[in-house]
Design a protein around this motif. Structure first.
Motif, PDB file in Angstrom:
ATOM      1  N   UNK A   1      31.565  16.074  -6.492  1.00 40.19           N
ATOM      2  CA  UNK A   1      31.984  17.470  -6.612  1.00 40.19           C
ATOM      3  C   UNK A   1      32.438  17.999  -5.255  1.00 40.19           C
ATOM      4  N   UNK A   2      33.591  18.676  -5.240  1.00 41.80           N
ATOM      5  CA  UNK A   2      34.167  19.194  -3.998  1.00 41.80           C
ATOM      6  C   UNK A   2      34.120  20.713  -3.887  1.00 41.80           C
ATOM      7  N   UNK A   3      33.990  21.409  -5.019  1.00 41.91           N
ATOM      8  CA  UNK A   3      34.222  22.857  -4.989  1.00 41.91           C
ATOM      9  C   UNK A   3      33.021  23.716  -5.343  1.00 41.91           C
ATOM     10  N   UNK A   4      31.885  23.155  -5.557  1.00 44.63           N
ATOM     11  CA  UNK A   4      30.697  23.974  -5.779  1.00 44.63           C
ATOM     12  C   UNK A   4      29.491  23.203  -5.272  1.00 44.63           C
ATOM     13  N   UNK A   5      28.473  23.917  -4.909  1.00 45.16           N
ATOM     14  CA  UNK A   5      27.287  23.294  -4.349  1.00 45.16           C
ATOM     15  C   UNK A   5      26.181  23.287  -5.385  1.00 45.16           C
ATOM     16  N   UNK A   6      25.763  22.097  -5.804  1.00 43.99           N
ATOM     17  CA  UNK A   6      24.639  21.967  -6.726  1.00 43.99           C
ATOM     18  C   UNK A   6      23.355  21.989  -5.908  1.00 43.99           C
ATOM     19  N   UNK A   7      22.368  22.734  -6.368  1.00 42.44           N
ATOM     20  CA  UNK A   7      21.105  22.825  -5.631  1.00 42.44           C
ATOM     21  C   UNK A   7      19.949  22.964  -6.599  1.00 42.44           C
ATOM     22  N   UNK A   8      18.782  22.643  -6.093  1.00 46.02           N
ATOM     23  CA  UNK A   8      17.550  22.806  -6.865  1.00 46.02           C
ATOM     24  C   UNK A   8      16.834  24.046  -6.364  1.00 46.02           C
ATOM     25  N   UNK A   9      16.162  24.742  -7.271  1.00 44.80           N
ATOM     26  CA  UNK A   9      15.486  25.978  -6.900  1.00 44.80           C
ATOM     27  C   UNK A   9      14.288  26.194  -7.813  1.00 44.80           C
ATOM     28  N   UNK A  10      13.498  27.222  -7.512  1.00 46.54           N
ATOM     29  CA  UNK A  10      12.357  27.600  -8.340  1.00 46.54           C
ATOM     30  C   UNK A  10      12.464  29.079  -8.641  1.00 46.54           C
ATOM     31  N   UNK A  11      12.338  29.426  -9.915  1.00 49.82           N
ATOM     32  CA  UNK A  11      12.218  30.825 -10.304  1.00 49.82           C
ATOM     33  C   UNK A  11      10.740  31.174 -10.228  1.00 49.82           C
TER      34      UNK A  11
ATOM     35  N   UNK B   1      20.818  24.753 -10.058  1.00 50.90           N
ATOM     36  CA  UNK B   1      21.807  25.824  -9.952  1.00 50.90           C
ATOM     37  C   UNK B   1      23.127  25.250  -9.437  1.00 50.90           C
ATOM     38  N   UNK B   2      24.194  25.957  -9.744  1.00 52.79           N
ATOM     39  CA  UNK B   2      25.508  25.586  -9.220  1.00 52.79           C
ATOM     40  C   UNK B   2      26.117  26.839  -8.612  1.00 52.79           C
ATOM     41  N   UNK B   3      26.346  26.785  -7.322  1.00 54.19           N
ATOM     42  CA  UNK B   3      26.847  27.952  -6.599  1.00 54.19           C
ATOM     43  C   UNK B   3      28.181  27.638  -5.970  1.00 54.19           C
ATOM     44  N   UNK B   4      29.171  28.490  -6.252  1.00 54.37           N
ATOM     45  CA  UNK B   4      30.489  28.268  -5.646  1.00 54.37           C
ATOM     46  C   UNK B   4      30.441  28.606  -4.167  1.00 54.37           C
ATOM     47  N   UNK B   5      31.005  27.727  -3.363  1.00 57.92           N
ATOM     48  CA  UNK B   5      31.208  27.972  -1.942  1.00 57.92           C
ATOM     49  C   UNK B   5      32.608  27.523  -1.575  1.00 57.92           C
ATOM     50  N   UNK B   6      33.211  28.201  -0.628  1.00 59.31           N
ATOM     51  CA  UNK B   6      34.526  27.749  -0.164  1.00 59.31           C
ATOM     52  C   UNK B   6      34.413  26.301   0.297  1.00 59.31           C
ATOM     53  N   UNK B   7      35.388  25.467  -0.041  1.00 56.97           N
ATOM     54  CA  UNK B   7      35.281  24.043   0.293  1.00 56.97           C
ATOM     55  C   UNK B   7      35.150  23.801   1.791  1.00 56.97           C
TER      56      UNK B   7
END
Length: 576
Positions: free
Chosen positions: A71-81, A148-154
């Motif tokens: 993936x080049x255009x969004x950052x996949x991350x793990x998180x806790x609610x 989660x998947x968060x968009x970030x500028x490439x």
């Protein structure tokens, strides 16, 4: 009698009124729940919003992948609610152990919460996959491990991939309607994000929902519900031809050698796939349009200088005007009436190409156009230098879809009358006056020559994928056999380009099996020049075509050869 009529009339009106009210209730509750009223309000979603709290997992926008599926255009991350419940406070010790955090600090943060919150919003923390798997195994209320998947500028290939921004007016202009969801709906404003926006744009956000009371506290425990795409097909993915490793190396070289404006284009010769594209300056994230930083310089027309002599050479070879015994006075400038500071002496055609003698090509250009004033256009077209070099075709429901919609067409003549003016012809013959071409087109010209004259369009997107990995649409490559140089001409051009790096202007690249053409172009401002090197490698079995260009450089020399040399060496090392 009149009184009874009035009563009947009132009963009739009351019945009509109740009928309308009943219809409205049925319409709201049963018929138009997903699209009510003139602006198509989603009543179900709005009612859920009123009695629930939402946490965004993903905007629902599709992603862009490199050639290996990364993936080049969004950052996949793990998180806790984390929830403000007593159970959430109690489990803090175990969570803190997994994440190597202070248990007391974590518990205090949880106690001060007034609503469920992502842990990453409370602490600067990154959760790796191993930690995430351990957190998932904990069966406790009060927290919930999520992806989660968060968009970030490439980070790489900014101009090529493009950026997205919230822009309601652009959304309306592009899709003919307002954003009826009344939510964040980012649209692509440049690059592939813009070109493929209709495929990538969010159809539905992915969220976590839970019921809350009037104070915003969770009701019925901490029972989370997922809301989003209910199938394996969306959001879509665009699989590109980009090699992330080569792209990163190219980016680093541009920065290491402090290239302020310009870039690099790297193509696979056989497939004509784009492997890397770098443009400088970088995009101003706060204001992309400031000083037009969002513009991709590799898709923008620039003066090519002597790189254009390749076109003149191709025309001269195929028109049989080359006499190997003929000598040209390369100690004078293009008009023949002033001495040239380089004072190259008498050179034949091959030596003139290697040393980039302006006088030789001014003479040949004048002779060629005396026979046919459109020869330059014909051979520039045969080499893929004018028109659009990028992939164009029918895909899905779109006719003449362009993978590079921002690409500018190359131009040779400013006015038709210039074709018959010898002064303009001489300047055009050396890539000056009105000649402007894109670095992408120049790279494609080199690939065409290296591939025996076979013309193809440059492809950056290989296919559109469903979310489950199945192919929705593929971008096939076809040879353009309608207007090509002959294999013999291509062979002769390759030989000339080899001389450039052996004994000519590109001899700094000697020893790396590179062939190509250099170019230094005046820009109309005496303080600035464009510096080019375009070529292919390895010479005996060409696999790559590459262009490095330094645009509007004020220094008397450029680092294009350093960048080119280091990139080629890196590719050779990577292959071995």
């Amino acid at each position: 009698m009149k009184k009874r009529k009035r009563i009947y009339f009132l009963l009739f009106l009351t019945t009509i009124w109740f009928g309308i009210l009943l219809y409205k209730l049925v319409d709201i509750q049963l018929i138009s729940t997903k699209s009510y009223g003139p602006i198509n309000v989603d009543l179900l979603e709005n009612s859920v919003e009123q009695r629930s709290h939402q946490m965004l997992l993903s905007s629902g926008r599709g992603t862009i992948l490199d050639r290996n599926g990364e993936v080049l255009t969004s950052k996949a991350s793990y998180d806790i609610v984390v929830s403000p419940t007593s159970e959430g406070q109690q489990v803090g010790k175990r969570v803190s152990q997994i994440l190597n955090l202070s248990a007391n600090k974590l518990e205090k943060l949880i106690k001060n919460l007034d609503k469920p919150t992502y842990l990453s919003e409370l602490l600067t923390i990154e959760i790796d996959q191993n930690q995430y798997e351990q957190l998932k195994e904990l069966d406790k209320e009060g927290f919930y491990a999520v992806e989660r998947s968060k968009y970030e500028d490439p980070i790489i290939a900014q101009h090529l991939l493009g950026i997205v921004r919230d822009n309601p007016s652009l959304y309306k202009d592009r899709y003919g309607q307002e954003n009826l969801l009344n939510k964040s709906m980012p649209v692509g404003i440049s690059g592939l994000e813009k070109a493929f926006d209709s495929f990538l744009i969010s159809k539905e956000q992915e969220k976590l929902l839970f019921h809350v009371d009037a104070k915003g506290q969770p009701m019925f425990g901490f029972d989370l519900l997922f809301s989003g795409y209910d199938n394996d097909f969306y959001p879509l993915k665009i699989k590109t031809t980009i090699d992330s490793v080569l792209q990163m190396k190219a980016e680093n070289l541009m920065d290491d050698y402090k290239m302020q404006k310009g870039g690099l284009v790297l193509l696979d010769i056989q497939s004509r796939d784009l492997l890397a594209m770098v443009s400088r300056p970088t995009i101003n994230k706060e204001n992309p349009y400031m000083q037009n930083s969002v513009e991709n310089q590799m898709l923008t027309r620039h003066f090519p200088g002597s790189v254009f002599k390749t076109v003149v050479a191709a025309a001269a070879i195929e028109q049989n005007v080359i006499d190997t015994q003929r000598m040209f006075n390369c100690s004078v400038k293009i008009h023949g009436d002033e001495p040239d500071p380089r004072d190259l002496g008498e050179l034949n055609f091959a030596e003139s190409f290697a040393q980039s003698c302006n006088r030789t090509f001014a003479v040949l250009g004048t002779e060629l156009l005396a026979e046919d004033e459109k020869l330059f256009d014909q051979y520039a077209d045969k080499l893929g230098l004018i028109g659009h070099a990028g992939w164009t075709g029918d895909i899905f429901k779109y006719d003449a879809f362009k993978q590079f919609p921002e690409e500018q067409k190359g131009v040779i003549w400013g006015e038709e009358s210039h074709r018959s003016d010898q002064n303009f012809i001489r300047q055009t013959s050396i890539g000056q006056k009105d000649v402007k071409v894109t670095p992408l087109a120049v790279a494609n010209m080199m690939a065409t020559i290296a591939n025996n004259g076979i013309k193809k369009e440059v492809r950056v997107a290989e296919r559109i994928l469903y979310n489950n990995g199945a192919t929705m649409a593929a971008f096939s490559q076809e040879e353009d056999s309608t207007n090509q140089i002959t294999p013999k001409t291509a062979t002769r051009l390759r030989e000339l380009m080899q001389l450039v790096t052996e004994v000519g202007t590109g001899k700094y690249l000697n020893g790396l099996s590179i062939a190509g053409k250099s170019g230094t172009a005046e820009t109309g401002n005496n303080q600035f020049n464009n510096y080019w090197f375009a070529g292919f490698f390895p010479y005996e079995n060409p696999k790559y075509a590459m262009v490095v260009v330094d645009i509007e450089q004020s220094a008397p020399s450029s680092n294009i050869y350093n960048v080119y040399r280091e990139m080629v060496k890196y590719i050779y090392e990577k292959e071995n």
